[in-house]
Motif scaffolding. Structure first.
Motif, short mmCIF file in Angstrom:
data_model
loop_
_atom_site.label_atom_id
_atom_site.label_comp_id
_atom_site.label_asym_id
_atom_site.label_seq_id
_atom_site.Cartn_x
_atom_site.Cartn_y
_atom_site.Cartn_z
N GLU A 66 0.83 -1.20 0.00
CA GLU A 66 0.00 0.00 0.00
C GLU A 66 0.87 1.26 0.00
O GLU A 66 0.58 2.23 -0.68
N GLU A 67 1.94 1.18 0.78
CA GLU A 67 2.84 2.33 0.84
C GLU A 67 3.52 2.55 -0.51
O GLU A 67 3.68 3.68 -0.96
N THR A 68 3.90 1.45 -1.13
CA THR A 68 4.55 1.57 -2.44
C THR A 68 3.58 2.16 -3.46
O THR A 68 3.93 3.06 -4.24
N PHE A 69 2.34 1.65 -3.46
CA PHE A 69 1.34 2.19 -4.40
C PHE A 69 1.07 3.67 -4.13
O PHE A 69 0.88 4.45 -5.05
N THR A 70 1.05 4.03 -2.86
CA THR A 70 0.82 5.44 -2.53
C THR A 70 1.92 6.32 -3.13
O THR A 70 1.67 7.37 -3.71
N LEU B 183 -0.80 6.04 -16.91
CA LEU B 183 -0.15 5.09 -16.00
C LEU B 183 -0.84 5.12 -14.64
O LEU B 183 -0.94 4.09 -13.97
N LEU B 184 -1.32 6.30 -14.27
CA LEU B 184 -2.03 6.42 -13.00
C LEU B 184 -3.28 5.53 -13.02
O LEU B 184 -3.56 4.80 -12.06
N ALA B 185 -3.99 5.57 -14.12
CA ALA B 185 -5.19 4.74 -14.22
C ALA B 185 -4.83 3.26 -14.18
O ALA B 185 -5.50 2.44 -13.53
N GLY C 178 -8.12 -3.54 -8.01
CA GLY C 178 -8.56 -4.88 -8.38
C GLY C 178 -7.94 -5.94 -7.49
O GLY C 178 -8.63 -6.75 -6.88
N TYR C 179 -6.61 -5.93 -7.37
CA TYR C 179 -5.94 -7.01 -6.66
C TYR C 179 -6.25 -6.95 -5.17
O TYR C 179 -6.45 -7.97 -4.54
N TYR C 180 -6.23 -5.73 -4.61
CA TYR C 180 -6.42 -5.62 -3.17
C TYR C 180 -7.88 -5.34 -2.79
O TYR C 180 -8.18 -5.22 -1.60
N GLY C 181 -8.74 -5.20 -3.79
CA GLY C 181 -10.15 -5.04 -3.53
C GLY C 181 -10.48 -3.78 -2.74
O GLY C 181 -11.36 -3.78 -1.89
N LYS C 182 -9.74 -2.73 -2.98
CA LYS C 182 -10.01 -1.47 -2.28
C LYS C 182 -10.39 -0.42 -3.31
O LYS C 182 -9.84 -0.38 -4.41
N SER C 183 -11.33 0.43 -2.93
CA SER C 183 -11.83 1.36 -3.93
C SER C 183 -11.01 2.65 -3.99
O SER C 183 -11.08 3.40 -4.96
N ASN C 184 -10.27 2.94 -2.94
CA ASN C 184 -9.48 4.17 -3.04
C ASN C 184 -8.09 3.96 -2.46
O ASN C 184 -7.84 3.07 -1.64
N LEU C 185 -7.20 4.78 -2.93
CA LEU C 185 -5.83 4.80 -2.43
C LEU C 185 -5.55 6.26 -2.11
O LEU C 185 -5.32 7.06 -3.02
N SER D 260 -6.39 9.78 -1.85
CA SER D 260 -7.45 10.54 -2.50
C SER D 260 -7.77 10.04 -3.90
O SER D 260 -8.61 10.58 -4.59
N GLU D 261 -6.99 9.01 -4.36
CA GLU D 261 -7.23 8.49 -5.71
C GLU D 261 -8.36 7.46 -5.67
O GLU D 261 -8.33 6.51 -4.90
N THR D 262 -9.35 7.69 -6.54
CA THR D 262 -10.50 6.79 -6.62
C THR D 262 -10.74 6.44 -8.08
O THR D 262 -10.05 6.95 -8.98
N ALA D 263 -11.73 5.60 -8.30
CA ALA D 263 -12.10 5.27 -9.68
C ALA D 263 -12.44 6.54 -10.44
O ALA D 263 -12.11 6.68 -11.63
N ALA D 264 -13.07 7.47 -9.75
CA ALA D 264 -13.46 8.70 -10.44
C ALA D 264 -12.24 9.52 -10.85
O ALA D 264 -12.18 10.04 -11.97
#
Lengths: 1075, 528
Positions: free
Chosen positions: B181-185, B219-221, B229-236, B238-242
């Motif tokens: 999660e930290e790496t993705f952030t 690349l962000l998308a 998808g992999y971690y089943g979380k909708s946001n990271l 402030s980044e969301t699907a929107a």
């Protein structure tokens, strides 16, 4: 600078000195003086001795014997005449009234202890030496007729292990004194006439007067700089004082070279049979019918009978080796000179002299002159060497090693096609009317095409010195030395059609390069010898500075050349062209060569060292001896603040045989000295600017834009500087005995040592996360070498006419790494270097010797299915997929699975025992010498074949397992060589050998001719490398090839035979003439 | 006593002669600067930035990740030569036992990623030292590009190995692995910085290869889709699907990128075989590419594409296909999943039978299927000679890391109101005979993605981001396991393959040499 002051001071001193000398001249004595005449002869052979010095004790008269040994000198009754000659025991004769014509027989001295040896900035009588040193005389090296001194030194000095890194002419040598103390460069420091150099193969043996090897820390301490690996001092031949007529010598030999032992490869029918067996064992159908195999044996228009033996094609026979040397030397009592010139040529047995050749021209002049009645000596040593060298690629897997290529090519490929051109494997019709293997290429053709290069090197090494002796026993010496080297090379590669799918060259290419570099040194020493009662002190203080600078350039040009030949293969003879992609995207052939010149060049980092040193040698009645040395060295290799290292040493000796209580042993023990030493030596051998984080421009470009050939320059941080890196020191304790027995006939030296490298300079691998690929040098870890050395020499005679000498050296060394400063404590060996896709197979790790082989232990071969089932660990069958004929691997850690955790030390590439034995004898005018050397206890890994390829095998494969009971060593063969994919003891071979390196039989005609100007006219025949006793199955057990470690920074993987260029067998005739 | 005076004077003279302090000071004579003297001018910074880009060349040239991703997925087998090692079979089957000695399979790649990251980190650390003068806009631009490159590397790494040490300032420490999660952030922050900082100009305003705002947004998308998808979380954060959707919609609306009309023209091999003009490296569809040149000849530059050789057909060149090492043999099921009217089938797969190639080296191949990958196939001329002078190093074909069709399909997947239109643009470009879809599900989009991107290293991520169970089941089901030839007597069954993948959670082997070098601070991933 204080230099002017010192010069003023010195000249003042000189004038004073001269004044006293003139004032002090004696007036002639009034008593009756008679002329005494005589003849001096060698007691052993009755030959006259010329050049012996005859002097009257406490008087000024002195003379020398002439060529016939005759002399005349004025003396009066009551005086003593003193006769001396180097290498003979001096005699004195009291003159009385009846003394007339004398016949003086001088006895040759085999007593090496009276010899002087070089100890660094001075000489010392061997009997007073308290460190461990070895001396080899130049004439003993010259007799072995090798192209360089290192080869001749093999086995001559105990504790010096010399291994050839290639048998090719001009090939290098790996020299370890008392074992390797580092995985980096473990070569000793070479000092030629006071000038430091990294290589001595430029010298002709006949130019060398002596080689002194300093082995223990106390002996090396005066060369604290880089003395950690031992020091080799070379003295070139100097003139002969008082030899007014001079002496001319001419030496020549000519020989022919051939391969000593050629690897037996499978012939075509054996190869086909093995391929059939491999196919069957792999569940495939037969590749050859019996009829086809029979046809291969008989031969056809496609292929000669038994196929092509590629090694036969590669080796040339009767390749010449020759050497001519002309020298003159002589001198008066105020000056001496020695001049020489020589030419040496050795062709290579692979590819012959056209592709592989070493030519060397040497010029040498050494002279010395005494001024102001000996108060000032000036002189110089200058050696110029020009080396012209061609060579073929050898060693390793990927460098285009011509031998690996030859071994790897199947015997089914023919050399030529019907038109007489090299046959491409694509056009072969040998196998069912078609191609056997389209990826193999004619190795002979590749050797001819890809090895056209020539390098020329000039070296000038020498010094000019002055030694002032303002008062007795005080010597002030100043030496300015220069080590200059420059080289120029060029290479050419022609275009050639496809020899295989992968072997072709579309564009001619030319390479050209050059470099020059020089190091100068300025050494100043002051030496004073004085006695306080019976205490004798020899004190030395000095300083030295040294600086190296150099530049290099190299260029490549790809594209059509004007001449299409190697001889004219220089950069500007190729059209200035480059490779570019055409913008026409419709045609497939979109690459066009239009400009290929690339040039690069740079200056090397300046390397400077500055040193201060001092030494006190003390002796009491030549019975109690001691020596203390201290040296401080500064080097630019380290960051400011860490540049200085301090290296002390102490040693002591006791001449036991001089004690009164030893009187009873005098009849058999002539001399006994016990000595001990401890000291520390330095090493600064790292890459320059290790302490800085460097930005690199090379290898960092990027291809922005649409043009596929225009690159944008990039840069990147390439190193991580380590500021606190400091000198490495090697600490060594030595205990030794020197003794002579049996009327001085037997001479022995025994040494025990323990050497530990401290603050080891090591490029310890960084974690990937650090972000650079180059590992900086840090201090840490240590390596220990412990050992014993024994040197023996026996001089004997049978009757008057037969004298002989037997000498031997033996050394045992145990090398162990104690600690490596990385988290896992291992420096890993590289992969892909034993065979293609090969795993890591050597390492340096605590508790093991440097470069030990790391792999699986095996326990024989599965003879049948029941064996496989019975081979159980705690989780059941260990190798359930194994078939009968496969290797049984040992589950060393007992965890029930065979994996990397079971790999262990399965062999040590370092020799444990290094030895040499030499016999020389003289009978009347005949002389015979036999020289041998060898090693034992070391292992070699051999791989001529990468698993699974269609490469040929050596006949060793015929002993493979092919049914129950057929072999318990060599596994079955399969197409994917499954038994050879992992590194196991299957690859390990015993590397012990004893080589008869030289046998020489000579006859001296001069003794028949008896012409007064001719003192030697010796003809001889010699054989080199005549026999090698070994169990090793390769072409040469002296495998000095190395492999790189995982980081590519080190090449400490030793004893790796991927097709090693063997040393040739040589037969030669020669002559030595002295006028 | 006079003689002692002489001696003392001489000793003092010798020592003082040698004590010139400057003697042991040497200047840098090599063409190198140090991290202290460098990073002074904007031009230094640009050169350093080019060095970061060069890091992108090094990563896949050290470890052929784009080819390996096809092997991980259900598209390809390991392949390679009949007598090669079994490393590629090991990664294909996620089974360490297939090649037990391959304990450091990804070692070179792991190192190359960190070297590229280090270049970026050092530039970012020193960027304030540069005297920017009136070019301070460049400072922000270069920072954005360096952060993009760092994010690109970490996105690869976190998806390959999940637990990777996150190093964002230079460090020689023994760094522990970081929670994903930290790496993705960090990846998101870097990409967001890049997309905020780079100008909204058309992609044509910068030379091909330079990072654009559009590349960062795309690349962000991609990163968001994988993480969510992999971690089943909708946001990271402030980044969301929107926000991810907004990013790709911005690319679609403002970048100037577009699809090329003929799919075959995107690929040198397909366009040569079809005899149509290659669209070139700066065609409108390329959102971000790793650039390669033809000049590399085993120089350390490594600017040529050195991983294409893995995919070349084994041992035999047949115009226009240059011989290579025969890796990534294509599963016949992939061939069969294309409609015969789909131009992507020809562009993606080299079919020996379909193209009537006189190929007679199938016995040199391992896991030969009759199909090889074509998008990154090397080229030879009519005589069978490579068109570049060194076929292993001199391949110039860029790696199209992000294509515009990916942007369209990501937008569709993220719930764009224009999803159907985006889908149809991609689908009908490839197959002009196909009827337009009227509605698209996520499954349709993923199926389309497989056909569109086969051979481009995206399939495996698309499977894995549906969850490791889906990925394992799909790969096991879709792979023709009878093609396995891994040197063992019992190649895995489909259920074994599924179990292998599940055991690893879809992640790869961490290099054993780095684990030992870290003395166990690095922990091996499960299943390896």
């Amino acid at each position: 600078m204080k230099k002017n002051k010192i010069m003023k001071k010195a000249s003042k001193l000189l004038w004073m000195l001269l004044y006293f000398l003139f004032m002090g001249m004696q007036s002639f004595s009034q008593t009756s003086v008679r002329k005494i005449t005589g003849k001096i002869i060698n007691k052993t052979n009755g030959e006259p001795i010329s050049g012996a010095s005859i002097s009257v004790k406490n008087a000024a008269n002195a003379t020398l014997s002439d060529a016939a040994g005759n002399f005349a000198i004025d003396a009066k009754a009551g005086e003593t005449i003193f006769i001396s000659f180097v290498g003979f025991t001096p005699q004195s004769i009291d003159v009385n009234n009846s003394t007339g014509n004398l016949r003086i027989q001088l006895t040759e001295e085999y007593n090496k202890l009276n010899d002087v040896v070089l100890i660094g900035y001075g000489v010392q009588q061997k009997k007073l030496v308290t460190g461990a040193t070895a001396q080899v005389k130049g004439k003993d090296l010259a007799k072995l007729n090798t192209t360089n001194a290192l080869q001749a030194l093999q086995g001559q000095a105990a504790g010096v292990n010399i291994t050839s890194t290639s048998g090719q002419p001009g090939g290098g040598f790996k020299v370890n004194i008392r074992g390797a103390g580092t995985i980096g460069n473990a070569s000793p420091l070479y000092v030629v006439d006071g000038v430091i150099t990294n290589d001595i193969t430029y010298l002709n043996n006949s130019d060398i007067a002596s080689v002194d090897i300093l082995k223990d820390a106390a002996s090396c301490a005066i060369y604290g700089i880089n003395g950690a690996n031992g020091v080799v001092l070379i003295t070139t031949r100097s003139g002969k004082w008082g030899k007014k007529n001079g002496e001319i010598s001419f030496d020549a030999y000519y020989g022919i070279q051939n391969i000593g032992r050629k690897l037996p490869l499978l012939n075509a029918e054996q190869y086909a049979t093995m391929q059939n067996e491999a196919a069957i064992n792999s569940g495939k159908s037969l590749l050859f019918t019996q009829a086809q195999i029979d046809a291969l044996a008989k031969g056809s228009q496609d292929l000669p009978a038994h196929g092509t033996d590629w090694l036969n094609q590669m080796f040339s026979s009767d390749v010449p080796i020759q050497n001519y040397n002309l020298a003159a030397n002589g001198g008066t009592d105020v000056s001496s000179y020695s001049l020489g010139m020589s030419y040496t040529e050795q062709g290579g047995i692979i590819g012959g002299s056209d592709l592989s050749d070493y030519k060397r021209y040497n010029f040498r002049t050494n002279s010395e002159r005494k001024l102001y009645d000996g108060a000032l000596k000036v002189g110089e040593h200058v050696t110029f060497s020009f080396i012209d060298q061609k060579g073929v690629a050898d060693g390793g897997l990927y460098s285009g090693n011509v031998l690996a290529g030859a071994i790897g090519t199947s015997p089914l490929l023919a050399m030529y096609d019907a038109k007489g051109n090299y046959l491409s494997s694509l056009n072969s019709t040998v196998y069912n009317g078609g191609v056997w293997n389209n990826t193999e290429a004619n190795p002979y053709a590749l050797m001819q095409y890809n090895n056209q290069s020539d390098g020329k090197t000039q070296k000038l090494i020498g010094d000019v010195y002055a030694e002032l002796q303002p008062i007795k026993n005080l010597r002030i010496r100043s030496t300015f030395g220069m080590n200059y080297s420059s080289s120029a090379n060029h290479s050419y590669r022609p275009t050639y059609e496809k020899l295989s799918v992968y072997a072709y060259n579309l564009y001619e290419s030319i390479g050209q390069g050059g470099s020059q570099g020089y190091a100068w040194n300025f050494d100043n020493t002051i030496n004073y010898v004085f006695n306080i009662k019976e205490h004798r002190f020899d004190v030395l203080a000095g300083s030295a500075v040294r600086k190296y600078q150099g530049t290099w350039f190299s260029g490549n040009n790809t594209g059509a050349t004007l001449f299409g030949s190697f001889d004219r293969g220089y950069l500007s003879n190729s059209t200035v062209t480059s490779i570019s992609m055409s913008s026409d995207t419709s045609a497939a052939n979109r690459q066009t060569v239009t400009n290929g010149m690339s040039l690069s060049g740079n200056a090397n980092a300046v390397y400077a060292q500055s040193s201060f040193f001092g030494r006190i040698n003390y002796s009491f009645r030549e019975k109690y001896l001691a020596s203390a040395i201290f040296r401080a060295d500064g080097s630019t290799m380290f960051a400011p603040g860490h540049q200085w290292g301090y290296f002390p040493s102490l040693s002591a000796g006791w001449v036991v045989s001089s004690e009164d209580f030893m009187a009873s042993t005098k009849n058999w023990l002539n001399f006994l000295k016990v000595r001990a030493s401890w000291g520390s030596n330095g090493n600064d051998g790292i890459s320059a600017f290790n302490y800085l984080s460097l930005i690199s421009l090379s290898n960092a470009r990027y291809n922005f834009g649409n043009d596929n050939t225009t690159l944008t320059q990039g840069s990147y941080p390439s190193t991580i500087g380590v500021e606190n890196t400091k000198w490495e020191s090697s600490r060594q304790t030595n205990i030794g005995i020197d003794a002579r027995f049996l009327n001085n006939k037997l001479d022995m030296s025994l040494d025990l040592y323990n050497k530990t490298t401290k603050d080891w300079l090591i490029a310890a691998p960084l974690l990937a996360t650090a972000g650079v690929s180059r590992n900086p040098y840090i201090n840490g870890g240590d390596v220990t070498n412990k050992g014993i050395e024994l040197q023996l020499s026996y001089n004997g005679n049978i009757g008057r006419d037969f004298t002989y000498n037997v000498s031997g050296s033996y050394a045992y060394n145990k090398n162990v790494v104690n600690n490596i400063p990385t988290a896992d404590g291992i420096i890993h060996g590289g992969t892909n270097s034993l065979f293609v896709n090969g795993p890591e197979f050597f390492r340096a790790a605590a508790g093991n010797p440097i470069g030990y082989f790391w792999g699986y232990k095996s326990a024989g071969i599965f003879q049948n299915e029941a064996d496989v089932q019975a081979w159980n660990g705690k989780k059941g069958a260990l190798q359930p997929d194994a078939q009968p004929g496969d290797m049984k691997l040992v589950d060393l850690n007992g965890d029930g699975v065979i994996n990397a955790d079971d790999k262990t030390n399965i062999g040590d590439p370092n020799p444990h025992h290094v030895f040499g034995l030499r016999f020389s004898g003289n009978y009347k005018n005949f002389d015979l010498s036999i020289t041998t050397n060898g090693v034992a206890g070391n292992k070699i890994v051999q791989s001529y074949r990468s698993p699974g390829q269609w490469a040929n095998w050596t006949t060793d494969v015929l002993s493979r397992w092919h049914g129950e009971g057929t072999s318990n060593i060599m596994p079955r063969i399969t197409q994917n060589s499954s038994n050879w994919v992992e590194f196991s003891d299957l690859y390990i071979h015993d590397g012990s050998y004893l080589r008869v390196s030289n046998i020489t039989l000579g006859y001296d005609l001069a003794k028949l001719v008896r012409w007064k100007y001719l003192s030697q006219f010796r003809l001889y025949v010699a054989a080199q490398n005549l026999i090698t006793f070994t169990k090793y199955s390769g072409m040469d057990p002296e495998v000095g090839a190395s492999s790189y470690d995982a980081s590519g920074a080190y090449y400490f993987g030793q004893g790796v035979d991927n097709g090693f260029y063997p040393r040739p067998r040589v037969y030669m005739v020669g002559v030595n003439i002295i006028f | 006593m006079k003689k002692y005076r002489i001696i003392i004077v001489a000793v003092v003279a010798i020592i003082t002669f040698n004590s010139c302090k400057k003697f042991l000071t040497t200047e840098l004579t090599d063409a190198v600067q140090t991290n202290v003297t460098y990073y002074k001018t904007p031009s230094d910074a640009y050169t350093a930035l080019a060095g970061c880009y060069n890091g992108l060349d090094q990563i896949y040239n050290s470890d052929a990740i784009p080819a390996e991703l096809e092997v991980f997925s259900d598209n390809s087998f390991g392949g390679t030569g009949a007598f090669d090692g079994y490393g590629w079979e090991m990664i294909d089957e996620f089974a360490k036992a297939v090649s037990p000695s391959d304990v450091s399979f990804h070692s070179s790649g792991w190192k190359a990623y960190y070297q590229a990251i280090y270049r970026c980190n050092v530039l970012l650390q020193n960027i304030d030292k540069v005297e920017w003068g009136d070019s301070s806009a460049l400072r922000r631009k270069y920072t954005a590009e360096a952060k993009f490159i760092r994010a690109y590397c970490y996105l690869d790494m976190v998806r390959l190995w999940e637990m990777v040490p996150l190093v964002i300032t230079p460090s020689s420490d023994n760094v522990q692995q970081t929670d994903p999660e930290e790496t993705f952030t960090q990846i998101m922050n870097d990409l967001r910085y890049a997309s905020d900082s780079l100008p909204s100009d058309s992609y044509t305003s910068v030379p091909s290869g330079r990072v654009t705002k559009w590349a960062a947004e795309s690349l962000l998308a991609r990163a968001y889709l994988f993480y969510s998808g992999y971690y089943g979380k909708s946001n990271l954060g402030s980044e969301t699907a929107a926000t991810a959707l907004a990013a790709v919609e911005d690319v679609i609306a403002h970048s100037g990128h577009a699809l090329v009309s003929d799919f075959n023209t995107l690929w040198p091999a397909a366009s040569t075989a079809k005899n149509v003009a290659y669209a070139g490296e700066q065609n409108p569809e390329v959102v971000f590419a790793i650039k390669y040149s033809s000049t590399d000849n085993w120089s350390g530059d490594a600017t040529g594409n050195r991983w294409m050789v893995m995919e070349g057909i084994r041992s035999q060149s047949i115009y226009p296909y240059q011989a290579g090492w025969g890796g990534c043999t294509v599963d016949p099921k992939l061939w069969n999943s294309f409609a015969s009217t789909d131009t992507r089938r020809f562009a993606t797969i080299l079919s020996v039978a379909d193209e009537n190639l006189a190929y007679n080296k199938s016995s040199d191949c391992r896991e030969y299927t009759g199909y090889f990958l074509k998008k990154y196939a090397m080229l030879c001329d009519q005589s069978g000679t490579s068109i570049v002078s060194n076929f292993q190093t001199g391949q110039y074909q860029d790696f199209f890391a992000i294509r515009y069709s990916d942007v369209l399909l990501m937008a569709a997947e993220l719930g764009s109101p224009n999803a159907v239109s985006y889908y149809n643009q991609v689908h009908q470009r490839a197959d002009t005979s196909a009827a337009p879809a009227t509605s698209v599900s996520k499954a349709d989009i993923l199926a389309e993605r497989r056909l569109e991107f086969a051979g481009e290293g995206l399939r495996y991520w698309d499977l894995l981001r549906q969850g490791v169970d889906v990925a394992a089941a799909t790969i096991a089901e879709n792979t023709t396991v009878t093609n396995f030839s891994d040197g063992t007597s019992n190649p895995p069954t489909a259920s074994q393959l599924q179990a292998n993948i599940t055991a690893t959670r879809g992640f790869q082997q961490i290099p054993g040499d780095q684990i030992t070098l870290s003395s166990g601070v690095l922990k091996q991933n499960a299943g390896w």
